[in-house]
Design a protein around this motif. Structure first.
Motif, PDB file in Angstrom:
ATOM      1  N   SER A 357      14.739 -45.560  36.501  1.00  0.00           N
ATOM      2  CA  SER A 357      14.163 -45.767  35.163  1.00  0.00           C
ATOM      3  C   SER A 357      12.666 -45.524  35.168  1.00  0.00           C
ATOM      4  N   MET A 358      12.028 -45.810  36.291  1.00  0.00           N
ATOM      5  CA  MET A 358      10.587 -45.628  36.393  1.00  0.00           C
ATOM      6  C   MET A 358      10.210 -44.172  36.118  1.00  0.00           C
ATOM      7  N   PHE A 359      11.105 -43.266  36.446  1.00  0.00           N
ATOM      8  CA  PHE A 359      10.824 -41.842  36.223  1.00  0.00           C
ATOM      9  C   PHE A 359      11.432 -41.349  34.913  1.00  0.00           C
ATOM     10  N   LEU A 360      12.750 -41.550  34.747  1.00  0.00           N
ATOM     11  CA  LEU A 360      13.429 -40.983  33.584  1.00  0.00           C
ATOM     12  C   LEU A 360      13.046 -41.678  32.283  1.00  0.00           C
ATOM     13  N   VAL A 361      13.040 -42.999  32.305  1.00  0.00           N
ATOM     14  CA  VAL A 361      12.794 -43.736  31.064  1.00  0.00           C
ATOM     15  C   VAL A 361      11.312 -43.795  30.749  1.00  0.00           C
ATOM     16  N   LYS A 362      10.529 -44.139  31.743  1.00  0.00           N
ATOM     17  CA  LYS A 362       9.097 -44.324  31.502  1.00  0.00           C
ATOM     18  C   LYS A 362       8.425 -43.034  31.050  1.00  0.00           C
ATOM     19  N   HIS A 363       8.738 -41.934  31.711  1.00  0.00           N
ATOM     20  CA  HIS A 363       8.031 -40.682  31.414  1.00  0.00           C
ATOM     21  C   HIS A 363       8.753 -39.821  30.377  1.00  0.00           C
ATOM     22  N   PHE A 364      10.080 -39.741  30.457  1.00  0.00           N
ATOM     23  CA  PHE A 364      10.805 -38.828  29.584  1.00  0.00           C
ATOM     24  C   PHE A 364      11.648 -39.530  28.523  1.00  0.00           C
ATOM     25  N   ARG A 365      11.714 -40.843  28.613  1.00  0.00           N
ATOM     26  CA  ARG A 365      12.501 -41.636  27.666  1.00  0.00           C
ATOM     27  C   ARG A 365      13.961 -41.157  27.610  1.00  0.00           C
ATOM     28  N   ILE A 366      14.471 -40.842  28.781  1.00  0.00           N
ATOM     29  CA  ILE A 366      15.877 -40.445  28.889  1.00  0.00           C
ATOM     30  C   ILE A 366      16.715 -41.691  29.115  1.00  0.00           C
ATOM     31  N   ASP A 367      17.730 -41.831  28.309  1.00  0.00           N
ATOM     32  CA  ASP A 367      18.600 -42.998  28.347  1.00  0.00           C
ATOM     33  C   ASP A 367      19.291 -43.120  29.706  1.00  0.00           C
ATOM     34  N   THR A 368      19.618 -44.346  30.107  1.00  0.00           N
ATOM     35  CA  THR A 368      20.393 -44.563  31.329  1.00  0.00           C
ATOM     36  C   THR A 368      21.657 -45.364  31.022  1.00  0.00           C
ATOM     37  N   ASP A 372      24.791 -42.016  26.479  1.00  0.00           N
ATOM     38  CA  ASP A 372      23.719 -41.067  26.174  1.00  0.00           C
ATOM     39  C   ASP A 372      22.876 -40.686  27.378  1.00  0.00           C
ATOM     40  N   GLY A 373      23.180 -41.234  28.562  1.00  0.00           N
ATOM     41  CA  GLY A 373      22.306 -41.024  29.705  1.00  0.00           C
ATOM     42  C   GLY A 373      22.497 -39.701  30.419  1.00  0.00           C
ATOM     43  N   LEU A 374      21.566 -39.439  31.305  1.00  0.00           N
ATOM     44  CA  LEU A 374      21.654 -38.327  32.245  1.00  0.00           C
ATOM     45  C   LEU A 374      22.305 -38.849  33.522  1.00  0.00           C
ATOM     46  N   VAL A 375      21.770 -39.959  34.021  1.00  0.00           N
ATOM     47  CA  VAL A 375      22.381 -40.721  35.104  1.00  0.00           C
ATOM     48  C   VAL A 375      22.427 -42.177  34.666  1.00  0.00           C
ATOM     49  N   PHE A 376      23.335 -42.939  35.254  1.00  0.00           N
ATOM     50  CA  PHE A 376      23.434 -44.346  34.893  1.00  0.00           C
ATOM     51  C   PHE A 376      24.120 -45.101  36.028  1.00  0.00           C
ATOM     52  N   PHE A 377      23.974 -46.420  36.001  1.00  0.00           N
ATOM     53  CA  PHE A 377      24.587 -47.291  36.998  1.00  0.00           C
ATOM     54  C   PHE A 377      25.632 -48.158  36.304  1.00  0.00           C
ATOM     55  N   ALA A 378      26.851 -48.162  36.830  1.00  0.00           N
ATOM     56  CA  ALA A 378      27.922 -48.973  36.247  1.00  0.00           C
ATOM     57  C   ALA A 378      29.039 -49.127  37.275  1.00  0.00           C
ATOM     58  N   GLY A 379      29.733 -50.248  37.211  1.00  0.00           N
ATOM     59  CA  GLY A 379      30.873 -50.450  38.099  1.00  0.00           C
ATOM     60  C   GLY A 379      30.527 -50.329  39.560  1.00  0.00           C
ATOM     61  N   GLY A 380      29.329 -50.766  39.946  1.00  0.00           N
ATOM     62  CA  GLY A 380      28.949 -50.724  41.345  1.00  0.00           C
ATOM     63  C   GLY A 380      28.688 -49.338  41.889  1.00  0.00           C
ATOM     64  N   ARG A 381      28.415 -48.348  41.013  1.00  0.00           N
ATOM     65  CA  ARG A 381      28.193 -46.973  41.460  1.00  0.00           C
ATOM     66  C   ARG A 381      27.072 -46.323  40.655  1.00  0.00           C
ATOM     67  N   LEU A 382      26.609 -45.181  41.138  1.00  0.00           N
ATOM     68  CA  LEU A 382      25.643 -44.335  40.441  1.00  0.00           C
ATOM     69  C   LEU A 382      26.381 -43.091  39.956  1.00  0.00           C
ATOM     70  N   TYR A 383      26.312 -42.842  38.645  1.00  0.00           N
ATOM     71  CA  TYR A 383      27.029 -41.713  38.048  1.00  0.00           C
ATOM     72  C   TYR A 383      26.084 -40.767  37.323  1.00  0.00           C
ATOM     73  N   MET A 384      26.537 -39.533  37.168  1.00  0.00           N
ATOM     74  CA  MET A 384      25.893 -38.562  36.293  1.00  0.00           C
ATOM     75  C   MET A 384      26.809 -38.331  35.091  1.00  0.00           C
ATOM     76  N   ASN A 385      26.226 -38.262  33.898  1.00  0.00           N
ATOM     77  CA  ASN A 385      27.004 -37.962  32.693  1.00  0.00           C
ATOM     78  C   ASN A 385      27.086 -36.448  32.550  1.00  0.00           C
ATOM     79  N   ILE A 386      28.183 -35.875  33.008  1.00  0.00           N
ATOM     80  CA  ILE A 386      28.336 -34.420  33.003  1.00  0.00           C
ATOM     81  C   ILE A 386      28.492 -33.898  31.580  1.00  0.00           C
ATOM     82  N   SER A 387      29.067 -34.698  30.689  1.00  0.00           N
ATOM     83  CA  SER A 387      29.220 -34.247  29.297  1.00  0.00           C
ATOM     84  C   SER A 387      27.872 -33.933  28.671  1.00  0.00           C
ATOM     85  N   ASN A 388      26.867 -34.738  28.967  1.00  0.00           N
ATOM     86  CA  ASN A 388      25.527 -34.462  28.466  1.00  0.00           C
ATOM     87  C   ASN A 388      24.853 -33.333  29.231  1.00  0.00           C
TER      88      ASN A 388
END
Length: 879
Positions: A357-368, A372-388
Motif C-alpha cells: 500500500s505504501m507504493f500503490l495506494v500512497k503514490h498511485f491511489r490504486i485500490d487493494t 477494484d485492485g491490482l493486487v490484494f491480500f485475502a484468505g491468507g494469500r497475495l493475489y493479482m486481479n487478472i480481470s483488471n
C-alpha cells in the motif's frame, strides 16, 4: 441413557454419541429431506467391546508397534470381534432395534453402516475406511454390526487417523441401521465440481441398482455436470456400466453384467430434482457436500451426506454472486518472490499489505481490494486481479511475464478467455490521473536507476559499494536493536535501512539479469556448440547465499556420524551444552551467525528459524548424512563455476572484436553480481526475523498475563490488535485470534496445493493439454541431464526424508528445501520456471530438473521408478 437413537423423532444428541454420518442424517430428517428411517447404535453400545479389545495382548502389541507392523496386529484384533461377549444391555438394545425396524416392514432388509465420531467431518472423511453391509436380514443384524465394529480396527483407519492428527489408540464407533432402499438407480453427487472446483457446478455419478458400485469404483458410471444456477445439465457422459449391484431376493447383494449399459441412468427431470436436493443440503451444511442418493419407484432418497474435504475455498470477499460475471485471480505468493504453498499468518499479511500500500495506494491511489485492485491480500494469500490487469496487458504479454518464474502459470495466462474474464469496465484507478505521480516516483527512484547504470558501467566499483552496504545492513540488524520500542515503531526503525539497502541490491540484481539476458544476443546462434557454450555462462555463479547455505549444511553434516542423527532432540541438547567436537561447534556458530535467520517457509514471520530451533537445520543435515561420499554440492558448484569461466575464455577466442568487447563487460557483471540473485530476499528475511523476535517478546508478555496460550499465538494477530490490547486490558485476544484464523484453519485442512489461477466462483483454470506419449509427462526442462530413481513426493520440507537417488517431486520450493536437493537424483516441480529457486539450485548442483507439469503431485506416486530428462523436459515412467 439409551443405546439407540432413532430417526425420525431423534432426541437431541451429539456427534460424540452417534458419529458424523448419523448426525448428518438426523439433521437432514429435521429439515424434511427424504432420508430412509433408521436408528444409530451409539458409541456407548460399543464401549464394552473396546474394553475387551484393549485388555487383549494383541492390543498391547499394537500400542507398542511401529506403523509398518500395524497391519498384522490390526488383523489379530479383528479376528477377536466375532466372539466378543455381548452384555445383557447390548443384547436388549439390539433386540429393541430389530423390533423397531421390523415394525416399518415385516420383510424389510437393512443397510448397516459405520458412523465414527471422527468420520464425515469437514476435515476428515474416512471415505472407504469403514464397513458397510447391504441387504442385511433381521437374523443377520448382529453379524453385520460386529463387522462394522471390526472395521474400526482396520489398519487403514489407524493410518488415516494418524495422518489427520487423531489419537489412533482411542478408537470409537457408532453404527447406523436403516431400512434398505431397493434402488433402481443410485450413486453419488458433489455440490462443487471436483475436477474444476467450480462452485456453481454439481457433478452426479450414477449406475443402475445400488450405489455401492459407484462408491467402490467397481465400474465407470454415467456422469452428469449440472449448472446449479440454471438447474440444467451442461454435460452428459455415458459410462461403461459393465457391472451393477442389486439386492438379492434372500438378502445380500448380487452382481449383474452390462445391465442397460447403453442407456443413460437419469432423466433431465431426475437430474434437476437431485440438483435441488443437493443444493438444499449444501445450504443446510453451509459448505460444499458430497452425498449418496438413490431412486426407488421414482422416489429420491438421500442415504448419506458429508462435507467435501477436497476443494479449494475462497475468502468471502473474493466471491461474486452465482450467475454474475466472474473475476479472475492469480496467486502471486506461489512464485513472485514468496514461493510459499501455505496460508500466510495475519501478522505477516498486515506487514506485506502495508508495504504494498505504501507504493500503490500512497503514490498511485490504486485500490487493494479484490474487486477494484491490482493486487490484494485475502484468505491468507497475495493475489493479482487478472480481470483488471487484462485492461493493461494481453494474455500473450501476461504469459511472457510469468514464464521466467512460473511457466505453468504462463501457459494458463496465454489461454485466458478475455471476453469472459476481463472486467466489464476499466478499474477506477486506470485513468490519466494515475500517471501524474510517475515523474515523482521516478525521481524517488533516481538513486536505484543510477545505481543500475553505474553497476553496468563500473561493475568493480559498484560491487565494492554494494558489499560495504550489505555488510553494514547485516551488522545493524544482527546487532543491538532496541527491542523495547513499541512494535509499530520497531518495524519502522528496522524498515528504514532495508529500504535504503534495496537501492543497491535490486540494481545489482537488475544489472545481472540484464547481463544474463544479453548472452544469447552477444554470442548469436552460429552453431549448436556456440549455443552450448552460451548456456554455460548462465550457471556457476559465486556468492549465491542459498547455494552457500546448502553447502554449509552439507559440510556440517560431514563432521558428524550418521548415528548422531538418530535422536535429533538429544543432538540439539548436546549442541546447546557445547558437548560436541570443537570443529563442529565452530562451523555451527558460523552457520548461525550467517544463516540463523533462514529456515523453511521463511518468508512468514510466524515460521521458526534455524536460530530458534536447531532441529530444523539438524533434520535437513540428517538427510545429507550418509556413509556414501557420493555427491558433493560444493564440488558440483565449483565445477560449474570453472565450466562457466572456460566457456567464457573459449568464446573470447571465437568471437569477433565487437562481440568480444560486449561479452567481456557482461561476463564481468555476471562474475560479480549474478550470485546476488537471492541477496535481497536474504536481507528481507533478516528484517522479518528481527520483527519475529520483537513480536515473540510481546507474545511472551501476553502469555504471562494469561491473555494468550502460547507466545507463537501472537503471529495470528496484527499489530493493530496488540496496540488495541494495550489500550484495553479486557480485550479478548483469544477471540480475535480465533476469528482471524478461522478461514486459514479451513485452508490448512482442505488445501494441499494452492491453484495458480482461480476465478471468483472457485473455478481453477488449467493450462491447455499437452501432447504426451504414453508413459510420459511433459514439462519445461530447466536444468539439463538425465537421472533415474524412485519418486518421493513431498508437500513440505519436513514431511519425510529424501534418500540418496530419490527423485524429489514437490509443488514449489523455497530456500528451506535446498538441503533436500543434495540426495535427490533429480527434481520435479509443478510450479517453476528458469529463474525459480528450485531451477537455479538444481543447475548449480548439476541435478536434472523439470518444472511446469500440471497436477504432477497427484500423477506421481511414492516409489514409482521414473527417468527425468532435464534437457528435453520429460518424465518417463519406468514401471
Amino acid at each position: 441413557m439409551s443405546l439407540i437413537v432413532s430417526f425420525p423423532g431423534a432426541e437431541q444428541t451429539t456427534i460424540a454419541r452417534v458419529g458424523g454420518k448419523a448426525s448428518a442424517l438426523m439433521r437432514m430428517v429435521e429439515e424434511g429431506l427424504p432420508v430412509p428411517p433408521g436408528a444409530a447404535l451409539t458409541t456407548e453400545f460399543f464401549a464394552p467391546w473396546f474394553d475387551e479389545i484393549k485388555a487383549s495382548s494383541a492390543w498391547a502389541a499394537l500400542a507398542g508397534a511401529t506403523p509398518d507392523l500395524w497391519a498384522t496386529h490390526c488383523n489379530e484384533l479383528k479376528e477377536l470381534c466375532p466372539d466378543l461377549p455381548m452384555t445383557a444391555t447390548q443384547r436388549q438394545a439390539l433386540d429393541d432395534l430389530r423390533t423397531k425396524l421390523a415394525a416399518l416392514d415385516d420383510d424389510a432388509l437393512f443397510a448397516v453402516r459405520s458412523s465414527s465420531p471422527e468420520e464425515d467431518l469437514a476435515s476428515a472423511s474416512f471415505a472407504g475406511g469403514y464397513e458397510t453391509r447391504l441387504g442385511v436380514r433381521p437374523a443377520d443384524l448382529e453379524d453385520a454390526v460386529r463387522r462394522c465394529f471390526a472395521s474400526s480396527l482396520d489398519e487403514r483407519v489407524f493410518v488415516y487417523k494418524k495422518q489427520q492428527g487423531f489419537d489412533h489408540l482411542a478408537p470409537r464407533i457408532a453404527v447406523i441401521v436403516q431400512r434398505q432402499i431397493d434402488s433402481a438407480v443410485a450413486g453419488v453427487a458433489f455440490s462443487v465440481n471436483p475436477l474444476t472446483n467450480d462452485y456453481d457446478e454439481g457433478v452426479i455419478e450414477a449406475n443402475w441398482g445400488q450405489g455401492e458400485s459407484v462408491v467402490a469404483g467397481l465400474t465407470t458410471p454415467d456422469q452428469f455436470v449440472v449448472d446449479k444456477v440454471t438447474r440444467k445439465p451442461i454435460e452428459k457422459h455415458l459410462g461403461a456400466k459393465h457391472a451393477s449391484i442389486w439386492l438379492g431376493d434372500d438378502g445380500g447383494t448380487i452382481e449383474k453384467k452390462d445391465h442397460r449399459s447403453a442407456e443413460f441412468t437419469l432423466s433431465d427431470a431426475q437430474i434437476c430434482e437431485l440438483n435441488d436436493v443437493m443444493c438444499r443440503i449444501e445450504e443446510l451444511f453451509e459448505e460444499p457436500v458430497d452425498i449418496e442418493w438413490a431412486f426407488a419407484r421414482d422416489q429420491l432418497y438421500v442415504l448419506q451426506a458429508r462435507p467435501m474435504t477436497t476443494y479449494v475455498p475462497l475468502a468471502p470477499e473474493m466471491l461474486t454472486e452465482p450467475g454474475e460475471r466472474r473475476r479472475l485471480y492469480a496467486d502471486a505468493a506461489l512464485s513472485k518472490g514468496m514461493t510459499t504453498n501455505a496460508p500466510i499468518s495475519p501478522m505477516e499479511l498486515e506487514w506485506e499489505k502495508e508495504f504494498v500500500s505504501m507504493f500503490l495506494v500512497k503514490h498511485f491511489r490504486i485500490d487493494t481490494t479484490p474487486e477494484d485492485g491490482l493486487v490484494f491480500f485475502a484468505g491468507g494469500r497475495l493475489y493479482m486481479n487478472i480481470s483488471n490487469i487484462l485492461w493493461l496487458a494481453s494474455p500473450a504479454r501476461l504469459s511472457k511475464g510469468c514464464e521466467p518464474n512460473d511457466a505453468l502459470m504462463g501457459e494458463i495466462m496465454g489461454a485466458i478467455d478475455v471476453q469472459r474474464y476481463r472486467a466489464p469496465s476499466r478499474p477506477p484507478w486506470m485513468r490519466f490521473r494515475t500517471l501524474l505521480p510517475v515523474p515523482k516516483v521516478l525521481w524517488m527512484l533516481r538513486g536505484s536507476l543510477w545505481n543500475t547504470l553505474w553497476t553496468i558501467l563500473a561493475p568493480e566499483r559498484a560491487f565494492r559499494t554494494y558489499k560495504k552496504k550489505v555488510d553494514a545492513y547485516e551488522e545493524q540488524l544482527t546487532g543491538d536493536l532496541d527491542y523495547s520500542l513499541p512494535l509499530a515503531e520497531f518495524r519502522r526503525t528496522c524498515a528504514a535501512p532495508m529500504k535504503q539497502l534495496f537501492g543497491v541490491t535490486f540494481p545489482a540484481f537488475g544489472a545481472a539479469f540484464f547481463a544474463q539476458s544479453s548472452i544469447d544476443r552477444v554470442v548469436g546462434r552460429k552453431s549448436a556448440e556456440m549455443q552450448a557454450l552460451a548456456q554455460k555462462l548462465k550457471m556457476g555463479f559465486e556468492g549465491d547465499v542459498v547455494i552457500e547455505m546448502g553447502i554449509a549444511l552439507y559440510r556440517m553434516a560431514e563432521l558428524l556420524n550418521p548415528s548422531d542423527f538418530e535422536d535429533l532432540d538429544r543432538l540439539a541438547e548436546r549442541i546447546e551444552r557445547r558437548e560436541m567436537p570443537a570443529e563442529f561447534l565452530s562451523a555451527w556458530d558460523e552457520f548461525l551467525a550467517t544463516y540463523g535467520w533462514r529456515g523453511p517457509l521463511e518468508m512468514d514471520q510466524a515460521s521458526p528459524r534455524y536460530a530458534d530451533d536447531p532441529r530444523l537445520a539438524l533434520r535437513q543435515m540428517s538427510f545429507m548424512a550418509t556413509d556414501d561420499a557420493g555427491f558433493d554440492p560444493e564440488a558440483a558448484h565449483r565445477r560449474h563455476v570453472e565450466e562457466r569461466r572456460q566457456a567464457y575464455e573459449e568464446l573470447m577466442v571465437r568471437l569477433g572484436f565487437v562481440r568480444r568487447a560486449r561479452l567481456r563487460r557482461i561476463h564481468r557483471i555476471i562474475d560479480l553480481f549474478a550470485g546476488t540473485r537471492d541477496t535481497p530476499k536474504h536481507q528481507l528475511v533478516l528484517f522479518n526475523y528481527a520483527l519475529r523476535k520483537r513480536a515473540l517478546i510481546e507474545g511472551e508478555r501476553l502469555m504471562r498475563e494469561g491473555r494468550l496460550d502460547a507466545a507463537d499465538d501472537v503471529f495470528e494477530l496484527t499489530i493493530r490488535d496488540l496496540e488495541a490490547a494495550d489500550l484495553e486490558p479486557a480485550l479478548d485476544l483469544r477471540g480475535i485470534r480465533e476469528e482471524r484464523t478461522r478461514f486459514t484453519r479451513r485452508l490448512k485442512a482442505l488445501v494441499t496445493e494452492f491453484p495458480q489461477v482461480i476465478d471468483s466462483r472457485g473455478r481453477i483454470l488449467r493450462p491447455p493439454a499437452r501432447e504426451e506419449r504414453p508413459g510420459e509427462m511433459s514439462g519445461l526442462g530447466v536444468s539439463p541431464g538425465v537421472a533415474r530413481g524412485p519418486v518421493k513426493v513431498l508437500r513440505d520440507p519436513h514431511e519425510k526424508p529424501v534418500n540418496k537417488g530419490d527423485v524429489l517431486v514437490a509443488y514449489t520450493t523455497d530456500p528451506g528445501w535446498t538441503p533436500l536437493f543434495v540426495n535427490a537424483a533429480a527434481i520435479v516441480l509443478e510450479v517453476g520456471g528458469m529463474l525459480q529457486h528450485g531451477a537455479v539450485v538444481a543447475r548449480e548442483y548439476g541435478k536434472p530438473c523439470v518444472v511446469s507439469i500440471d497436477r504432477v503431485m497427484s500423477k506421481a506416486q511414492d516409489g514409482q521408478m521414473v527417468e527425468v530428462d532435464g534437457t528435453a523436459g520429460v518424465i518417463r515412467l519406468l514401471q
